[in-house]
Design a protein around this motif. Sequence first.
Motif, short mmCIF file in Angstrom:
data_model
loop_
_atom_site.label_atom_id
_atom_site.label_comp_id
_atom_site.label_asym_id
_atom_site.label_seq_id
_atom_site.Cartn_x
_atom_site.Cartn_y
_atom_site.Cartn_z
N TYR A 13 61.44 -109.83 -4.65
CA TYR A 13 62.67 -110.12 -5.40
C TYR A 13 63.77 -109.13 -5.01
CZ TYR A 13 65.74 -111.14 -9.35
OH TYR A 13 66.82 -111.49 -10.13
N ALA A 14 63.43 -107.85 -4.95
CA ALA A 14 64.43 -106.84 -4.61
C ALA A 14 64.97 -107.04 -3.19
CB ALA A 14 63.82 -105.45 -4.75
N GLN A 15 64.14 -107.60 -2.31
CA GLN A 15 64.56 -107.80 -0.93
C GLN A 15 65.59 -108.91 -0.80
OE1 GLN A 15 64.04 -106.09 1.66
NE2 GLN A 15 64.29 -107.40 3.46
N PHE A 16 65.46 -109.97 -1.59
CA PHE A 16 66.27 -111.17 -1.37
C PHE A 16 67.23 -111.52 -2.51
CE2 PHE A 16 62.33 -111.88 1.09
CZ PHE A 16 62.88 -112.05 2.36
N CYS A 17 67.06 -110.95 -3.69
CA CYS A 17 67.80 -111.41 -4.87
C CYS A 17 68.68 -110.31 -5.47
CB CYS A 17 66.84 -111.95 -5.92
SG CYS A 17 65.77 -113.26 -5.31
N ALA A 18 69.69 -110.74 -6.24
CA ALA A 18 70.69 -109.82 -6.74
C ALA A 18 70.35 -109.20 -8.09
CB ALA A 18 72.04 -110.53 -6.85
N GLY A 19 69.62 -109.93 -8.94
CA GLY A 19 69.34 -109.42 -10.27
C GLY A 19 69.13 -110.54 -11.25
N GLU A 20 68.68 -110.16 -12.45
CA GLU A 20 68.39 -111.15 -13.49
C GLU A 20 69.50 -111.26 -14.53
OE1 GLU A 20 63.91 -111.70 -14.32
OE2 GLU A 20 64.21 -109.53 -14.39
N ASN A 21 70.44 -110.34 -14.52
CA ASN A 21 71.53 -110.37 -15.50
C ASN A 21 72.79 -109.82 -14.86
OD1 ASN A 21 71.45 -107.40 -15.74
ND2 ASN A 21 69.53 -107.76 -16.86
N ALA A 22 73.88 -109.90 -15.59
CA ALA A 22 75.18 -109.53 -15.03
C ALA A 22 75.22 -108.08 -14.54
CB ALA A 22 76.28 -109.76 -16.07
N GLU B 230 72.74 -106.14 -13.45
CA GLU B 230 71.98 -105.98 -12.21
C GLU B 230 72.70 -106.61 -11.03
OE1 GLU B 230 67.48 -105.94 -14.23
OE2 GLU B 230 68.07 -107.55 -12.85
N VAL B 231 73.29 -107.77 -11.26
CA VAL B 231 74.00 -108.46 -10.18
C VAL B 231 75.18 -107.63 -9.70
CG1 VAL B 231 75.38 -110.49 -9.60
CG2 VAL B 231 73.27 -110.76 -10.91
N ARG B 232 75.96 -107.12 -10.64
CA ARG B 232 77.14 -106.31 -10.25
C ARG B 232 76.71 -105.04 -9.51
NH1 ARG B 232 79.31 -108.07 -15.57
NH2 ARG B 232 80.92 -109.62 -15.12
N HIS B 233 75.60 -104.44 -9.95
CA HIS B 233 75.10 -103.24 -9.27
C HIS B 233 74.73 -103.55 -7.82
CE1 HIS B 233 73.06 -99.39 -8.76
NE2 HIS B 233 72.03 -100.05 -8.24
N THR B 234 74.06 -104.69 -7.60
CA THR B 234 73.68 -105.09 -6.24
C THR B 234 74.90 -105.38 -5.38
OG1 THR B 234 71.59 -106.02 -7.06
CG2 THR B 234 72.35 -106.74 -4.89
N ILE B 235 75.86 -106.12 -5.93
CA ILE B 235 77.06 -106.45 -5.17
C ILE B 235 77.85 -105.19 -4.83
CG2 ILE B 235 79.28 -107.64 -5.27
CD1 ILE B 235 77.93 -109.79 -6.96
N ASP B 236 77.97 -104.29 -5.79
CA ASP B 236 78.68 -103.03 -5.52
C ASP B 236 78.01 -102.25 -4.40
OD1 ASP B 236 80.54 -103.59 -7.46
OD2 ASP B 236 79.62 -102.33 -9.00
#
Length: 480
Positions: free
Chosen positions: A116-125, A127-133
């Motif tokens: 999941y960590a390799q391919f996906c951004a997160g389960e909530n807003a 986590e997603v923003r942290h990955t995109i940043d």
Amino acid sequence: MATRAVATSTRKRNIHSSSKRPSPPSDQSALASATAVNHLPTEAPAESPPMAKSAPLSVLPLSTVLRNLATTSISSSPILLPPSLAIMNSLAHSNQAVLNPDKNPLLRWFLKKTFYAQFCAGENAAEVRHTIDGLKKIGFTGVILGYAREIVLSETQTHSLSACDSGPVADECVRNEIGPWAAGTLETVRLARPGDFVALKFSGAGRQALYALKNRLPPPKHLRQAIDEICELAAERDVPLLFDAEQMAVQAGIDDWTVEYQRKYNKTPGHAIIYGTYQAYLKSTPATLSAHLGIAAKEGFTLGVKLVRGAYLGADPRHIIHDTKEDTDAAYNGIAAGLIRRQWNSALLQTHAKDVPFPRVSIVLGSHNLESVREARAIRDGADADRGTELAIAQLQGMADEVSCELVCASRRCEGFVKDRGDVPKAYKYIVWGTTGECMKYLLRRAHENRDAVARTRSGRDAMWAELKRRVRGSLRFAA
């Protein structure tokens, strides 16, 4: 998988992109017919962007290098990959709670830290923003963000689809399928930031969507309301929507819907809000795209084009796919060349009146092939390219980082990556978000892609291993 520049009263992005896909397998069943386009000339330019002088993968955090090395080592191993695929297939399709990552906390923890960590951004807003940043800190222009909810039909399921448009079953479809899909997609548009794209997958809306697409019907009432709301929000925020390609059983319906919404929202010359996705491994794609270009030229709207090699090798009938990898490569490169130059060629044949010019286009090239990416950049730098065309180059998160990081180095104008007065590319990562359970079918497709492109996966593994050794050697020299 773009950046924006303001033009008059409408904000406009200036994007640049690239894409490539694995060779088709030889063991798929036949169904449907298509127009064959074989051995299309790629019209390669005489000069390519300069080779890298520094290590592109040096921009990645060490944790990413190590996780990528582990994933590609499994994916390229003839011993480890088959049992891994079997396990992932069970997790993606099982109804047992113990095999559901959303109900089994230990399983969820393991997957969340690995695949999941390799391919996906997160389960909530958050986590997603942290990955995109994190991706933008590395140097990516932006992301193509998608909601992971999707459905891939078997042949039996395809034939047994029903409309689900009356009685209690219709209410159930709206409540449990269309509603959650619409809410997740709207949240995805809200999570996207300036310069990002949002990927939209219609199959995630469930049975009503799939039935309508399979039979090339307009969107049912509640689904149309949901799509309209998503498109209006995307237009308001100037976040382009990429309508994803899906298996061939529903693709013609997706094309119909895509052209309809492009007519409505792509009215700004040279700036698309709605993009269609075209899979170069399909023999019919050059004819389909040429027809859509003709419609856009005659009706005066901008055609948004996301070009990929193809992601449904395990679901699409074998005979509608190009016979060889070389044919797929030629189709992909020929189409990309015509789009970047805005010129008809042997891949994109003019299907309308000769006095109608090539339409305005916005392009996203999705490719994991370094040669295709470099060729696209070289064409972009050529004298006959239309530099005013929006162009973005993207790879999937967790894959082809050796390609992505070369683009990042070029976007940073690192020495040796951009020739004098050359176009600075815009590098993107396609990444999905959702619960671990929702992402399992997406993760399974990524695993199958790695299986069907073993040579490319091994190349990625070797690149990560070389980068790790480079860092170790550098640390030892520093310590000495």
